[in-house]
Design an enzyme around this catalytic site. Structure first.
Site, short mmCIF file in Angstrom:
data_model
loop_
_atom_site.label_atom_id
_atom_site.label_comp_id
_atom_site.label_asym_id
_atom_site.label_seq_id
_atom_site.Cartn_x
_atom_site.Cartn_y
_atom_site.Cartn_z
N ASP A 143 0.81 -1.22 0.00
CA ASP A 143 0.00 0.00 0.00
C ASP A 143 0.84 1.27 0.00
O ASP A 143 0.42 2.30 0.52
CB ASP A 143 -0.97 0.00 1.20
CG ASP A 143 -1.86 -1.21 1.21
OD1 ASP A 143 -2.22 -1.68 0.12
OD2 ASP A 143 -2.20 -1.70 2.30
N LYS A 180 1.77 2.02 -5.14
CA LYS A 180 2.31 1.44 -6.38
C LYS A 180 1.37 1.72 -7.56
O LYS A 180 1.82 2.01 -8.66
CB LYS A 180 2.51 -0.08 -6.22
CG LYS A 180 3.51 -0.44 -5.14
CD LYS A 180 3.58 -1.94 -4.92
CE LYS A 180 2.32 -2.52 -4.32
NZ LYS A 180 2.03 -2.11 -2.94
N GLY A 194 -4.54 -4.39 -3.82
CA GLY A 194 -5.54 -3.35 -4.09
C GLY A 194 -4.77 -2.12 -4.49
O GLY A 194 -4.15 -1.49 -3.65
N HIS A 195 -4.73 -1.82 -5.77
CA HIS A 195 -3.92 -0.71 -6.29
C HIS A 195 -4.85 0.39 -6.77
O HIS A 195 -5.64 0.18 -7.69
CB HIS A 195 -3.00 -1.20 -7.42
CG HIS A 195 -1.99 -2.21 -6.98
ND1 HIS A 195 -1.07 -2.78 -7.81
CD2 HIS A 195 -1.73 -2.73 -5.74
CE1 HIS A 195 -0.30 -3.63 -7.13
NE2 HIS A 195 -0.70 -3.61 -5.87
N GLN A 230 2.01 -6.08 -3.11
CA GLN A 230 2.48 -6.16 -1.71
C GLN A 230 3.80 -5.37 -1.56
O GLN A 230 4.01 -4.44 -2.32
CB GLN A 230 2.64 -7.61 -1.23
CG GLN A 230 1.33 -8.38 -1.10
CD GLN A 230 0.77 -8.90 -2.41
OE1 GLN A 230 1.44 -9.58 -3.16
NE2 GLN A 230 -0.47 -8.57 -2.72
N ARG A 279 -10.00 -2.86 5.93
CA ARG A 279 -9.51 -2.85 7.31
C ARG A 279 -8.68 -1.59 7.57
O ARG A 279 -7.95 -1.14 6.68
CB ARG A 279 -8.60 -4.07 7.56
CG ARG A 279 -9.33 -5.39 7.53
CD ARG A 279 -8.37 -6.56 7.74
NE ARG A 279 -7.48 -6.74 6.60
CZ ARG A 279 -6.51 -7.65 6.54
NH1 ARG A 279 -6.29 -8.45 7.59
NH2 ARG A 279 -5.75 -7.76 5.48
N VAL A 336 2.48 13.90 -4.35
CA VAL A 336 1.94 14.83 -3.35
C VAL A 336 0.41 14.86 -3.37
O VAL A 336 -0.21 15.87 -3.03
CB VAL A 336 2.52 16.25 -3.54
CG1 VAL A 336 3.99 16.29 -3.15
CG2 VAL A 336 2.34 16.74 -4.98
P1 GDP Z 1 -0.80 0.26 -3.54
O1 GDP Z 1 -1.39 -1.00 -3.05
O2 GDP Z 1 0.67 0.35 -3.28
O3 GDP Z 1 -1.13 0.56 -4.97
O4 GDP Z 1 -1.46 1.42 -2.67
P2 GDP Z 1 -3.02 1.56 -2.29
O5 GDP Z 1 -3.77 2.03 -3.48
O6 GDP Z 1 -3.51 0.35 -1.59
O7 GDP Z 1 -2.94 2.68 -1.17
C1 GDP Z 1 -2.39 3.92 -1.44
C2 GDP Z 1 -3.46 4.98 -1.16
O8 GDP Z 1 -2.84 6.26 -1.11
C3 GDP Z 1 -4.52 5.08 -2.24
O9 GDP Z 1 -5.73 5.48 -1.65
C4 GDP Z 1 -3.99 6.18 -3.15
O10 GDP Z 1 -5.01 6.87 -3.85
C5 GDP Z 1 -3.35 7.08 -2.14
N1 GDP Z 1 -2.17 7.84 -2.62
C6 GDP Z 1 -1.18 7.45 -3.48
N2 GDP Z 1 -0.24 8.42 -3.59
C7 GDP Z 1 -0.65 9.42 -2.78
C8 GDP Z 1 -0.09 10.68 -2.43
O11 GDP Z 1 0.98 11.07 -2.85
N3 GDP Z 1 -0.79 11.45 -1.54
C9 GDP Z 1 -1.98 11.04 -1.00
N4 GDP Z 1 -2.58 11.85 -0.14
N5 GDP Z 1 -2.53 9.85 -1.30
C10 GDP Z 1 -1.86 9.06 -2.18
P1 IMO Z 2 -0.92 -4.25 -2.20
O1 IMO Z 2 -0.46 -4.84 -3.51
C1 IMO Z 2 -0.94 -4.60 2.15
C2 IMO Z 2 -1.03 -8.67 3.79
C3 IMO Z 2 -2.28 -9.15 4.50
C4 IMO Z 2 -1.66 -10.12 5.49
C5 IMO Z 2 -0.54 -10.77 4.66
C6 IMO Z 2 -0.92 -12.09 4.02
O2 IMO Z 2 -2.21 -3.53 -2.29
O3 IMO Z 2 0.17 -3.46 -1.57
P2 IMO Z 2 -2.43 -12.77 1.96
O4 IMO Z 2 -3.88 -12.53 1.68
O5 IMO Z 2 -1.51 -12.22 0.91
O6 IMO Z 2 -2.12 -14.21 2.26
O7 IMO Z 2 -2.12 -11.98 3.33
O8 IMO Z 2 -0.21 -9.84 3.67
N1 IMO Z 2 -1.26 -8.16 2.42
C7 IMO Z 2 -1.18 -6.87 2.07
N2 IMO Z 2 -0.97 -5.77 2.82
N3 IMO Z 2 -1.06 -4.49 0.82
C8 IMO Z 2 -1.24 -5.59 0.05
O9 IMO Z 2 -1.23 -5.56 -1.31
C9 IMO Z 2 -1.34 -6.85 0.67
N4 IMO Z 2 -1.54 -8.11 0.23
C10 IMO Z 2 -1.47 -8.90 1.30
O10 IMO Z 2 -2.94 -8.09 5.15
O11 IMO Z 2 -1.05 -9.41 6.54
MG MG Z 3 -2.92 -1.68 -1.80
#
Ligand code: GDP
Ligand code: IMO
Ligand code: MG
Length: 429
Positions: A20, A23, A47-48, A228, A307, A418
């Site tokens: 998270d 990416k 979840g991207h 991840q 969560r 940002v």
């Molecule tokens: P990923 O799994 O690495 O793709 O990241 P996620 O999408 O799960 O979580 C990143 C969250 O931060 C998402 O809600 C994005 O929209 C948000 N986000 C990404 N870059 C930025 C940033 O530079 N600033 C802010 N405020 N939010 C961001």
């Molecule tokens: P992205 O790509 C954050 C965590 C789960 C748990 C552990 C194992 O969005 O960054 P799993 O279902 O893979 O067997 O769970 O890994 N986890 C993540 N945490 N971002 C993710 O993906 C994750 N994918 C799995 O919460 O701790």
């Molecule tokens: Mg994510």
């Protein structure tokens, strides 16, 4: 800052903390400069999030380049694919005017996640004393089937008879395992359930390794998108509180079917602070009021499960470790704006354990549970950064914070995010 750290025809984008990191946002930004985007591991546990204009989309299996309408998006052999969810995602995108069919490919060597893997994931978590806190997407059991040589691949589903036979064996195995876990074997479901969308597979089946290699030979540019993060890698993370795949950059070659010497650069996505969702140690965790404050400021709720994510200060031990394990050539630093209102910011520069300083990132989760972070405190900037588009637009204290992170990580920052939108990015001095 060094923007050339992203150079070359083939670039890996890899998470450097506990997932998270942003990416999806970084891949969406970098995708403008490439032709092909391929996921190399993980599955629907990812979840991207991508924001473009007024669209806000969370991608679980489809690569984060998909909103660029002329790009080819691939799922490599290292990904485990839940076909029902994958086609739901494809249909959902089509409903929003982004038609992925015709430009999305799923590797014939990739393994499939079936409903029985999901049932096993839930049953194993329920039965466990030390729960991992998985996403419940069947990821661990699907990779176990793969390495146990019981898996079903996309190629198997191209021949319905062979596919059904392999699925029937998988279900029989899962029923036994569910019984051992004290769960109802009927939860494994039927061959009919498992094969419900198999007829759609021929339209997307591809040989991803061949396609990427041919693309590179023809002068195309490629992004390999990790899911991840490094601290969730099955070898290099906080085992056993990890996911079941290698998330790190080395897996990008294995998980797409290209040679490691084909990769030119590795961009590590690093959040300006730290978060973690699921169980396992988080040394720089905030106290509860600060945890809640940053969670609200950063919208830190799981994109897959909803969560709340635990939040903490920037941990330079983890990021320096990630820089080494992934061979980073540059960092994409995200969510700097989330820190805009803080009067003071702390950075963990090292760990102490049993009175001893200079501890490296430990091999065991139990040691990581016991380390005490050594903090350095720096002044905040208390100025909005969301409109900055060049490094020099940032307040002095923000630049000093970035300089310090760069120094501790031993890696140049190549871009800064940002805000959530595609335009909210700094890519020039
Ligand atoms: P990923 O799994 O690495 O793709 O990241 P996620 O999408 O799960 O979580 C990143 C969250 O931060 C998402 O809600 C994005 O929209 C948000 N986000 C990404 N870059 C930025 C940033 O530079 N600033 C802010 N405020 N939010 C961001
Ligand atoms: P992205 O790509 C954050 C965590 C789960 C748990 C552990 C194992 O969005 O960054 P799993 O279902 O893979 O067997 O769970 O890994 N986890 C993540 N945490 N971002 C993710 O993906 C994750 N994918 C799995 O919460 O701790
Ligand atoms: Mg994510």
């Amino acid at each position: 800052m060094n923007t050339s750290a992203l150079g070359g025809a083939c670039t890996v984008v890899v998470g450097c903390q506990w997932g998270d990191e942003g990416k999806g946002k970084v891949v969406d930004v970098l995708a403008s400069d490439v032709d092909l985007i391929a996921r190399y591991q993980g599955g629907a546990n990812a979840g991207h999030t991508v924001h473009v204009g007024d669209q806000h989309i969370v991608l679980h299996q489809v690569p984060s380049g998909i909103l660029h309408r002329d790009k080819r998006c691939l799922l490599g052999n290292g990904v485990v694919i839940d076909l029902a969810q994958f086609f739901d995602e494809v249909d959902h995108l089509a409903g929003r005017g982004v038609n992925p069919l015709g430009r999305i490919g799923v590797c014939t060597r990739a393994h499939v996640v079936f409903p029985y893997h999901m049932a096993l994931d839930h049953a194993a978590e329920k039965a466990a004393t030390a729960k991992i806190g998985t996403t419940g997407r069947g990821i661990g059991p699907a990779y176990e089937s793969k390495t146990g040589r019981r898996g079903v691949r996309i190629a198997d589903l191209l021949d319905t008879r062979r596919g059904e036979a392999r699925v029937a064996q998988g279900i029989a195995w899962a029923r036994d395992r569910l019984r051992q876990l004290g769960a109802d074997p009927a939860l494994a479901g039927t061959v009919g359930d498992a094969m419900a969308v198999a007829h759609r597979v021929p339209a997307v089946a591809a040989d991803v390794g061949t396609e990427i290699s041919a693309g590179l030979a023809a002068g195309k540019r490629v992004l390999l998108e990790g899911a991840q993060g490094t601290a969730l890698d099955v070898d290099h993370g906080t085992y056993p509180f990890v996911t079941s795949s290698n998330t790190t950059a080395g897996a990008a070659a294995v998980g797409t079917g290209i040679g490691p010497t084909t990769i030119d650069s590795v961009v590590g996505v690093v959040k300006a602070y730290t978060t973690r969702v699921g169980n396992g140690p988080l040394p720089t965790a905030f106290d509860p009021p600060m945890d809640e404050r940053v969670r609200q400021l950063g919208g830190e709720f799981g994109a897959t499960t909803g969560r709340p994510r635990r939040c903490g200060w920037f941990d330079a031990v983890v990021v320096a470790y990630a820089a080494r394990v992934n061979g980073l050539t540059g960092i994409a630093l995200t969510k700097l704006d989330v820190l805009d209102t803080l009067p003071e910011i702390r950075i963990a520069t090292g760990y102490r354990l049993g009175g001893r300083g200079g501890m490296p990132f430990p091999a065991t989760a139990s040691e990581l549970e016991r380390v005490e972070p050594v903090y350095e405190t720096v002044p905040g900037w208390q100025t909005p950064t969301t409109e900055a588009r060049r490094l020099r637009d940032l307040p002095r204290n923000a630049r000093a914070y970035l300089d310090r992170l760069e120094e501790l990580a031993g890696t140049p920052i190549a871009m800064i995010s940002v805000g959530t939108r595609r335009s909210q990015v700094i890519r020039e001095p």
